[in-house]
Design a protein around this motif. Structure first.
Motif, PDB file in Angstrom:
ATOM      1  N   LEU A 149      10.038  -5.798 -14.848  1.00 52.52           N
ATOM      2  CA  LEU A 149       9.053  -6.784 -14.511  1.00 52.52           C
ATOM      3  C   LEU A 149       8.564  -6.794 -13.128  1.00 52.52           C
ATOM      4  O   LEU A 149       7.248  -6.715 -13.185  1.00 52.52           O
ATOM      5  CB  LEU A 149       9.716  -8.413 -14.783  1.00 52.52           C
ATOM      6  CG  LEU A 149       8.672  -9.511 -14.407  1.00 52.52           C
ATOM      7  CD1 LEU A 149       7.770  -9.451 -15.515  1.00 52.52           C
ATOM      8  CD2 LEU A 149       9.669 -10.809 -14.328  1.00 52.52           C
ATOM      9  N   LYS A 150       9.203  -6.263 -12.188  1.00 57.73           N
ATOM     10  CA  LYS A 150       8.635  -6.562 -10.816  1.00 57.73           C
ATOM     11  C   LYS A 150       7.720  -5.052 -10.537  1.00 57.73           C
ATOM     12  O   LYS A 150       6.679  -5.153  -9.855  1.00 57.73           O
ATOM     13  CB  LYS A 150       9.838  -6.388  -9.844  1.00 57.73           C
ATOM     14  CG  LYS A 150      10.686  -7.575  -9.932  1.00 57.73           C
ATOM     15  CD  LYS A 150      11.753  -7.351  -8.656  1.00 57.73           C
ATOM     16  CE  LYS A 150      12.349  -8.538  -8.355  1.00 57.73           C
ATOM     17  NZ  LYS A 150      13.546  -8.329  -7.348  1.00 57.73           N
ATOM     18  N   TYR A 174       2.324  -2.982 -10.144  1.00 59.45           N
ATOM     19  CA  TYR A 174       1.438  -2.218 -10.596  1.00 59.45           C
ATOM     20  C   TYR A 174      -0.129  -2.693 -10.713  1.00 59.45           C
ATOM     21  O   TYR A 174      -1.003  -2.173 -10.118  1.00 59.45           O
ATOM     22  CB  TYR A 174       1.675  -1.372 -11.771  1.00 59.45           C
ATOM     23  CG  TYR A 174       0.575  -0.609 -12.816  1.00 59.45           C
ATOM     24  CD1 TYR A 174       0.579   0.588 -12.339  1.00 59.45           C
ATOM     25  CD2 TYR A 174      -0.058  -1.113 -13.765  1.00 59.45           C
ATOM     26  CE1 TYR A 174      -0.662   1.149 -12.979  1.00 59.45           C
ATOM     27  CE2 TYR A 174      -1.044  -0.760 -14.444  1.00 59.45           C
ATOM     28  CZ  TYR A 174      -1.318   0.592 -13.917  1.00 59.45           C
ATOM     29  OH  TYR A 174      -2.374   1.429 -14.546  1.00 59.45           O
ATOM     30  N   PHE A 175       0.057  -3.924 -11.334  1.00 59.90           N
ATOM     31  CA  PHE A 175      -1.487  -4.642 -11.243  1.00 59.90           C
ATOM     32  C   PHE A 175      -1.832  -5.128 -10.006  1.00 59.90           C
ATOM     33  O   PHE A 175      -2.998  -5.236  -9.871  1.00 59.90           O
ATOM     34  CB  PHE A 175      -1.146  -5.655 -12.328  1.00 59.90           C
ATOM     35  CG  PHE A 175      -1.161  -5.351 -13.713  1.00 59.90           C
ATOM     36  CD1 PHE A 175      -2.404  -5.026 -14.567  1.00 59.90           C
ATOM     37  CD2 PHE A 175      -0.208  -5.322 -14.628  1.00 59.90           C
ATOM     38  CE1 PHE A 175      -2.325  -4.331 -15.866  1.00 59.90           C
ATOM     39  CE2 PHE A 175       0.095  -4.806 -15.975  1.00 59.90           C
ATOM     40  CZ  PHE A 175      -1.273  -4.558 -16.496  1.00 59.90           C
ATOM     41  N   ALA A 176      -0.696  -5.686  -9.143  1.00 58.29           N
ATOM     42  CA  ALA A 176      -1.212  -6.188  -7.865  1.00 58.29           C
ATOM     43  C   ALA A 176      -1.994  -4.873  -7.225  1.00 58.29           C
ATOM     44  O   ALA A 176      -2.776  -5.066  -6.364  1.00 58.29           O
ATOM     45  CB  ALA A 176      -0.126  -6.768  -7.286  1.00 58.29           C
ATOM     46  N   GLY A 219      -2.514  -8.790 -15.441  1.00 54.20           N
ATOM     47  CA  GLY A 219      -1.141  -8.536 -14.913  1.00 54.20           C
ATOM     48  C   GLY A 219      -0.207  -9.956 -15.266  1.00 54.20           C
ATOM     49  O   GLY A 219       0.834  -9.504 -15.913  1.00 54.20           O
ATOM     50  N   ALA A 220      -0.947 -11.066 -14.986  1.00 59.22           N
ATOM     51  CA  ALA A 220       0.003 -12.217 -15.265  1.00 59.22           C
ATOM     52  C   ALA A 220       0.196 -12.272 -16.884  1.00 59.22           C
ATOM     53  O   ALA A 220       1.369 -12.761 -17.043  1.00 59.22           O
ATOM     54  CB  ALA A 220      -0.966 -13.426 -14.749  1.00 59.22           C
ATOM     55  N   CYS A 233       3.052  -9.835 -17.950  1.00 56.17           N
ATOM     56  CA  CYS A 233       4.380 -10.406 -17.162  1.00 56.17           C
ATOM     57  C   CYS A 233       4.914 -11.388 -17.794  1.00 56.17           C
ATOM     58  O   CYS A 233       5.994 -11.683 -18.248  1.00 56.17           O
ATOM     59  CB  CYS A 233       4.318 -10.910 -15.623  1.00 56.17           C
ATOM     60  SG  CYS A 233       3.850  -9.334 -14.490  1.00 56.17           S
ATOM     61  N   LEU A 277      -5.562  -9.152 -11.954  1.00 60.11           N
ATOM     62  CA  LEU A 277      -4.546 -10.094 -11.710  1.00 60.11           C
ATOM     63  C   LEU A 277      -4.262 -10.845 -12.861  1.00 60.11           C
ATOM     64  O   LEU A 277      -3.047 -11.239 -13.258  1.00 60.11           O
ATOM     65  CB  LEU A 277      -5.013 -10.950 -10.482  1.00 60.11           C
ATOM     66  CG  LEU A 277      -5.241 -10.167  -8.899  1.00 60.11           C
ATOM     67  CD1 LEU A 277      -5.322 -11.279  -7.959  1.00 60.11           C
ATOM     68  CD2 LEU A 277      -3.639  -9.622  -8.542  1.00 60.11           C
ATOM     69  N   ALA A 310       4.469  -5.943 -12.331  1.00 59.07           N
ATOM     70  CA  ALA A 310       3.743  -6.948 -11.413  1.00 59.07           C
ATOM     71  C   ALA A 310       3.142  -6.047 -10.305  1.00 59.07           C
ATOM     72  O   ALA A 310       1.912  -6.483 -10.007  1.00 59.07           O
ATOM     73  CB  ALA A 310       4.541  -7.930 -10.875  1.00 59.07           C
TER      74      ALA A 310
END
Length: 213
Positions: free
Chosen positions: A42-43, A48-50, A80-81, A84, A77, A46
């Protein structure tokens, strides 16, 4: 009205009742958050998209205002959300569908959300068990099995396997709470079971008849 998808199980987590003399010593399941972070990365997803959003913002901020650059990078963003959230749902469902069982004779793993599989691993087939601890007291116990005719599929058992060990799949109790205590229990029971002598039952031998002199 509630419905239990595993109501057909005579004993929770097991396809049938344990035979006489077998006792269930521990049952548990993965911590869903730890499973999502560790097994589903998960991290990293997150980040990657950030990173994509930050790269988009930096490349556009010099060509216009900061507001326009942020508006152009915000889709990364949002995407990515969404990803996730989907990963968290998958991790939660996987954890809820899993039951790990330790008895005085074996380790049983009921795994799989869509395709349910139950693995029965007698202590006599386990060569070693490796404990990997994480934060919050969770950890993973990977079981290295003795070579045999039965080979486990990495994809079928995932994520309940030791990561990146593809040559010979090692089933694992992933992301369980109080993993150190569970590992100690597993080691004690495996040692006691293997050290217990087995008496084979057979047809009693007939006494020899002596010929009369």
């Amino acid at each position: 009205m509630s419905h239990d998808d595993f109501a057909f199980e005579p004993v929770r987590g097991l396809p049938e009742r344990p035979p006489e003399g077998e006792q269930i010593l521990w049952q548990g399941r993965p911590d869903w958050w730890a499973l999502t972070v560790e097994a589903l990365n998960l991290k990293w997803v997150a980040l990657y998209f950030a990173g994509l959003a930050a790269w988009r913002f930096v490349t556009l901020v010099d060509q216009g205002s900061a507001v326009q650059a942020f508006a152009a990078s915000s889709p990364f963003l949002i995407l990515g959300a969404i990803v996730c959230v989907l990963l968290m749902i998958v991790g939660f469902v996987q954890a809820r569908a899993t039951v790990y069982t330790i008895t005085n004779r074996r380790v049983a793993m009921r795994i799989g959300a869509a395709l349910t599989v139950t693995l029965n691993l007698p202590y006599s087939q386990i060569r070693s068990a490796d404990l990997s601890l994480r934060r919050r007291g969770t950890g993973t116990i990977a079981l290295d099995l003795l070579p045999g005719d039965v080979r486990l599929s990495y994809l079928v058992c995932w994520p309940h396997v030791r990561p990146w060990v593809l040559r010979r799949t090692q089933p694992a109790l992933r992301c369980i709470p109080e993993a150190e205590n569970v590992a100690r229990l597993l080691a004690d029971q495996a040692e006691a079971e293997i050290a217990t002598p087995r008496v084979a039952r057979g047809t009693p031998a007939r006494p020899a008849t002596l010929a009369a002199e």
